[in-house]
Motif scaffolding. Sequence first.
Motif, PDB file in Angstrom:
ATOM      1  N   GLY A  54       0.803  -1.246   0.129  1.00  0.00           N
ATOM      2  CA  GLY A  54      -0.075  -0.132  -0.182  1.00  0.00           C
ATOM      3  C   GLY A  54       0.934   1.222   0.103  1.00  0.00           C
ATOM      4  O   GLY A  54       0.212   2.510  -0.046  1.00  0.00           O
ATOM      5  N   ASP A  55       2.121   1.118  -0.146  1.00  0.00           N
ATOM      6  CA  ASP A  55       2.978   2.104  -0.190  1.00  0.00           C
ATOM      7  C   ASP A  55       3.017   3.028  -1.199  1.00  0.00           C
ATOM      8  O   ASP A  55       2.609   2.239  -2.468  1.00  0.00           O
ATOM      9  N   THR A  56       2.837   4.374  -1.475  1.00  0.00           N
ATOM     10  CA  THR A  56       2.425   5.177  -2.727  1.00  0.00           C
ATOM     11  C   THR A  56       3.471   5.901  -3.028  1.00  0.00           C
ATOM     12  O   THR A  56       4.429   6.329  -2.272  1.00  0.00           O
ATOM     13  N   VAL A  62       1.084  15.838  -9.375  1.00  0.00           N
ATOM     14  CA  VAL A  62      -0.340  15.497  -9.161  1.00  0.00           C
ATOM     15  C   VAL A  62      -0.425  15.143  -7.416  1.00  0.00           C
ATOM     16  O   VAL A  62      -1.592  14.958  -7.060  1.00  0.00           O
ATOM     17  N   LYS A  63       0.691  15.532  -6.767  1.00  0.00           N
ATOM     18  CA  LYS A  63       0.494  15.367  -5.314  1.00  0.00           C
ATOM     19  C   LYS A  63      -0.622  16.158  -4.665  1.00  0.00           C
ATOM     20  O   LYS A  63      -0.775  17.313  -5.252  1.00  0.00           O
ATOM     21  N   ASP A  64      -1.189  15.439  -3.860  1.00  0.00           N
ATOM     22  CA  ASP A  64      -2.512  15.965  -3.225  1.00  0.00           C
ATOM     23  C   ASP A  64      -3.663  16.305  -4.152  1.00  0.00           C
ATOM     24  O   ASP A  64      -4.601  16.754  -3.507  1.00  0.00           O
ATOM     25  N   ARG A  65      -3.556  15.694  -5.262  1.00  0.00           N
ATOM     26  CA  ARG A  65      -4.681  15.887  -6.151  1.00  0.00           C
ATOM     27  C   ARG A  65      -5.203  14.492  -6.648  1.00  0.00           C
ATOM     28  O   ARG A  65      -6.447  14.136  -6.792  1.00  0.00           O
ATOM     29  N   PHE A  66      -4.180  13.676  -6.888  1.00  0.00           N
ATOM     30  CA  PHE A  66      -4.526  12.212  -7.308  1.00  0.00           C
ATOM     31  C   PHE A  66      -4.354  11.086  -6.156  1.00  0.00           C
ATOM     32  O   PHE A  66      -3.324  11.704  -5.235  1.00  0.00           O
ATOM     33  N   THR A  67      -5.009  10.167  -6.268  1.00  0.00           N
ATOM     34  CA  THR A  67      -4.981   8.898  -5.137  1.00  0.00           C
ATOM     35  C   THR A  67      -4.963   7.711  -5.914  1.00  0.00           C
ATOM     36  O   THR A  67      -5.833   7.542  -6.600  1.00  0.00           O
ATOM     37  N   ILE A  68      -3.940   7.054  -5.888  1.00  0.00           N
ATOM     38  CA  ILE A  68      -3.675   5.499  -6.449  1.00  0.00           C
ATOM     39  C   ILE A  68      -4.226   4.575  -5.444  1.00  0.00           C
ATOM     40  O   ILE A  68      -3.833   4.896  -4.315  1.00  0.00           O
ATOM     41  N   SER A  69      -4.744   3.626  -6.053  1.00  0.00           N
ATOM     42  CA  SER A  69      -5.451   2.579  -5.049  1.00  0.00           C
ATOM     43  C   SER A  69      -5.561   1.167  -5.743  1.00  0.00           C
ATOM     44  O   SER A  69      -5.458   1.316  -7.121  1.00  0.00           O
ATOM     45  N   ARG A  70      -5.651  -0.055  -5.016  1.00  0.00           N
ATOM     46  CA  ARG A  70      -5.543  -1.120  -5.852  1.00  0.00           C
ATOM     47  C   ARG A  70      -6.640  -2.074  -4.895  1.00  0.00           C
ATOM     48  O   ARG A  70      -6.472  -2.165  -3.711  1.00  0.00           O
ATOM     49  N   ASP A  71      -7.419  -2.795  -5.684  1.00  0.00           N
ATOM     50  CA  ASP A  71      -8.237  -3.719  -4.893  1.00  0.00           C
ATOM     51  C   ASP A  71      -7.918  -5.124  -5.491  1.00  0.00           C
ATOM     52  O   ASP A  71      -8.238  -5.520  -6.611  1.00  0.00           O
ATOM     53  N   ASN A  72      -7.159  -5.754  -4.733  1.00  0.00           N
ATOM     54  CA  ASN A  72      -6.682  -7.055  -5.166  1.00  0.00           C
ATOM     55  C   ASN A  72      -7.607  -8.179  -5.236  1.00  0.00           C
ATOM     56  O   ASN A  72      -7.676  -9.037  -6.079  1.00  0.00           O
ATOM     57  N   ALA A  73      -8.798  -8.094  -4.744  1.00  0.00           N
ATOM     58  CA  ALA A  73      -9.877  -8.898  -4.571  1.00  0.00           C
ATOM     59  C   ALA A  73     -10.612  -8.669  -5.979  1.00  0.00           C
ATOM     60  O   ALA A  73     -11.226  -9.759  -6.699  1.00  0.00           O
TER      61      ALA A  73
END
Length: 111
Positions: A54-56, A62-73
């Motif tokens: 979960g480290d990004t 784009v800092k503070d405007r974009f958010t990356i995430s992943r859903d392994n399921a």
Amino acid sequence: VQLQASGGGLVQPGGSLRLSCAASESIFSINVMGWYRQAPGNLRERVASIDRGGDTWYADSVKDRFTISRDNAKNTLYLKMNSLKPEDTAVYYCNDYRGNWGQGTQVTVSS
């Protein structure tokens, strides 16, 4: 693995979009995944990445405007983009750092 990016479109400055990158196989074992973008006449640049823990990482632009995430399921990588600017206009690609790229999704920020 095949990656399918989606969610791009035309949005006004200040608007939001969420990009998705669906993988054809489990992404649980993929250590790092990321988003890149390429504007006309420019080199492809890394926008954000995320590891299994979960480290990004984000580009300064784009800092503070974009958010990356992943859903392994769901075998899916996401990029939530807020406060979009015209300079964010580009084709956005997802990548699994194993040589696989999504086909790209166009993001256009314009009034």
